[in-house]
Design a protein around this motif. Structure first.
Motif, PDB file in Angstrom:
ATOM      1  N   HIS A 244      36.843  31.645  44.106  1.00 56.59           N
ATOM      2  CA  HIS A 244      36.633  31.560  43.251  1.00 56.59           C
ATOM      3  C   HIS A 244      37.538  32.399  41.698  1.00 56.59           C
ATOM      4  O   HIS A 244      37.781  31.281  40.729  1.00 56.59           O
ATOM      5  CB  HIS A 244      34.817  31.821  42.653  1.00 56.59           C
ATOM      6  CG  HIS A 244      34.326  31.822  40.601  1.00 56.59           C
ATOM      7  ND1 HIS A 244      34.007  32.556  40.317  1.00 56.59           N
ATOM      8  CD2 HIS A 244      34.522  30.578  40.425  1.00 56.59           C
ATOM      9  CE1 HIS A 244      33.589  32.225  38.721  1.00 56.59           C
ATOM     10  NE2 HIS A 244      33.856  30.904  39.089  1.00 56.59           N
ATOM     11  N   ARG A 245      38.049  33.399  42.461  1.00 50.96           N
ATOM     12  CA  ARG A 245      38.606  34.526  40.994  1.00 50.96           C
ATOM     13  C   ARG A 245      40.422  32.797  41.379  1.00 50.96           C
ATOM     14  O   ARG A 245      40.376  32.568  40.061  1.00 50.96           O
ATOM     15  CB  ARG A 245      39.435  34.830  41.680  1.00 50.96           C
ATOM     16  CG  ARG A 245      39.717  36.183  40.861  1.00 50.96           C
ATOM     17  CD  ARG A 245      40.450  37.666  41.176  1.00 50.96           C
ATOM     18  NE  ARG A 245      38.550  38.380  41.408  1.00 50.96           N
ATOM     19  CZ  ARG A 245      38.127  38.779  42.781  1.00 50.96           C
ATOM     20  NH1 ARG A 245      38.908  38.844  43.824  1.00 50.96           N
ATOM     21  NH2 ARG A 245      37.233  39.402  42.210  1.00 50.96           N
ATOM     22  N   ALA A 246      40.661  32.474  42.440  1.00 48.74           N
ATOM     23  CA  ALA A 246      41.694  32.070  42.798  1.00 48.74           C
ATOM     24  C   ALA A 246      41.655  30.602  41.760  1.00 48.74           C
ATOM     25  O   ALA A 246      42.888  30.390  40.833  1.00 48.74           O
ATOM     26  CB  ALA A 246      42.093  31.228  44.269  1.00 48.74           C
ATOM     27  N   MET A 247      40.475  29.794  42.401  1.00 49.46           N
ATOM     28  CA  MET A 247      40.393  28.937  41.488  1.00 49.46           C
ATOM     29  C   MET A 247      40.655  28.631  39.416  1.00 49.46           C
ATOM     30  O   MET A 247      40.864  28.051  38.778  1.00 49.46           O
ATOM     31  CB  MET A 247      39.363  28.083  41.669  1.00 49.46           C
ATOM     32  CG  MET A 247      38.519  26.611  41.709  1.00 49.46           C
ATOM     33  SD  MET A 247      36.929  25.906  41.690  1.00 49.46           S
ATOM     34  CE  MET A 247      35.968  27.040  40.572  1.00 49.46           C
TER      35      MET A 247
ATOM     36  N   GLN B  63      42.365  30.883  38.427  1.00 48.96           N
ATOM     37  CA  GLN B  63      43.575  31.097  37.968  1.00 48.96           C
ATOM     38  C   GLN B  63      44.176  29.974  37.799  1.00 48.96           C
ATOM     39  O   GLN B  63      45.297  30.216  36.513  1.00 48.96           O
ATOM     40  CB  GLN B  63      44.093  32.665  38.824  1.00 48.96           C
ATOM     41  CG  GLN B  63      43.202  34.447  38.751  1.00 48.96           C
ATOM     42  CD  GLN B  63      44.218  34.436  38.004  1.00 48.96           C
ATOM     43  OE1 GLN B  63      46.141  34.876  38.293  1.00 48.96           O
ATOM     44  NE2 GLN B  63      44.019  36.006  37.989  1.00 48.96           N
ATOM     45  N   SER B  64      44.039  29.790  38.764  1.00 52.48           N
ATOM     46  CA  SER B  64      44.620  28.300  38.819  1.00 52.48           C
ATOM     47  C   SER B  64      44.170  26.925  37.776  1.00 52.48           C
ATOM     48  O   SER B  64      45.434  26.229  36.986  1.00 52.48           O
ATOM     49  CB  SER B  64      44.738  27.327  39.792  1.00 52.48           C
ATOM     50  OG  SER B  64      43.740  26.425  39.937  1.00 52.48           O
ATOM     51  N   SER B  65      43.158  27.222  37.068  1.00 49.76           N
ATOM     52  CA  SER B  65      43.253  26.268  36.559  1.00 49.76           C
ATOM     53  C   SER B  65      43.128  26.904  34.477  1.00 49.76           C
ATOM     54  O   SER B  65      43.036  26.242  33.312  1.00 49.76           O
ATOM     55  CB  SER B  65      41.380  26.020  35.970  1.00 49.76           C
ATOM     56  OG  SER B  65      40.413  26.676  36.077  1.00 49.76           O
ATOM     57  N   ALA B  66      42.982  27.721  34.415  1.00 51.84           N
ATOM     58  CA  ALA B  66      43.743  29.187  33.528  1.00 51.84           C
ATOM     59  C   ALA B  66      45.220  29.061  32.795  1.00 51.84           C
ATOM     60  O   ALA B  66      45.724  28.559  31.966  1.00 51.84           O
ATOM     61  CB  ALA B  66      42.783  30.187  33.468  1.00 51.84           C
ATOM     62  N   GLY B  67      46.229  28.577  34.376  1.00 51.40           N
ATOM     63  CA  GLY B  67      47.818  28.403  34.079  1.00 51.40           C
ATOM     64  C   GLY B  67      48.072  27.197  33.815  1.00 51.40           C
ATOM     65  O   GLY B  67      48.552  26.192  33.391  1.00 51.40           O
TER      66      GLY B  67
ATOM     67  N   TYR C 203      36.826  33.535  55.192  1.00 52.90           N
ATOM     68  CA  TYR C 203      36.430  32.840  54.168  1.00 52.90           C
ATOM     69  C   TYR C 203      35.869  34.204  53.042  1.00 52.90           C
ATOM     70  O   TYR C 203      34.515  34.260  52.497  1.00 52.90           O
ATOM     71  CB  TYR C 203      36.645  32.087  54.002  1.00 52.90           C
ATOM     72  CG  TYR C 203      36.537  31.051  52.201  1.00 52.90           C
ATOM     73  CD1 TYR C 203      38.062  30.540  52.543  1.00 52.90           C
ATOM     74  CD2 TYR C 203      35.766  30.612  51.874  1.00 52.90           C
ATOM     75  CE1 TYR C 203      38.077  29.933  51.421  1.00 52.90           C
ATOM     76  CE2 TYR C 203      36.256  29.841  50.767  1.00 52.90           C
ATOM     77  CZ  TYR C 203      36.965  29.627  50.365  1.00 52.90           C
ATOM     78  OH  TYR C 203      37.656  28.773  49.082  1.00 52.90           O
ATOM     79  N   SER C 204      36.068  34.393  51.556  1.00 50.62           N
ATOM     80  CA  SER C 204      35.734  35.389  50.386  1.00 50.62           C
ATOM     81  C   SER C 204      35.122  33.934  49.180  1.00 50.62           C
ATOM     82  O   SER C 204      35.876  33.726  48.711  1.00 50.62           O
ATOM     83  CB  SER C 204      36.481  36.555  49.786  1.00 50.62           C
ATOM     84  OG  SER C 204      35.851  36.726  48.814  1.00 50.62           O
TER      85      SER C 204
END
Length: 78
Positions: A69-72, A74-78, A63-64
């Motif tokens: 963090h990057r995915a989190m 992205q999901s909060s920006a969209g 787990y990276s």
């Protein structure tokens, strides 16, 4: 991976510079464990990064925190 997911929940509001350092520290600890299992002493260093590169851990499903963090973000920006 379960512990890393817990760390992500704990550190998720930290600065973005926190995650690469934590990922690096985790991989270093894992390399040290692999080093000990292969009969070598001490902490990981030198050629251990070549023996067990970051891609090795990705292939084995580590787990990276950086990717999470990057995915989190992205999901909060969209």
């Amino acid at each position: 991976n379960r512990s890393l997911r817990g760390w992500m929940e704990y550190f998720k509001h930290s600065s973005r510079w926190t995650f690469p350092r934590l990922d690096s520290w985790v991989r270093r600890r894992l390399r040290s464990i692999l080093r000990k299992r292969s009969g070598r002493k001490g902490i990981s260093r030198g050629r251990d990064h070549n023996r067990w590169p970051n891609a090795f851990f990705e292939r084995h499903g580590l787990y990276s925190l950086v990717a999470a963090h990057r995915a989190m973000l992205q999901s909060s920006a969209g």
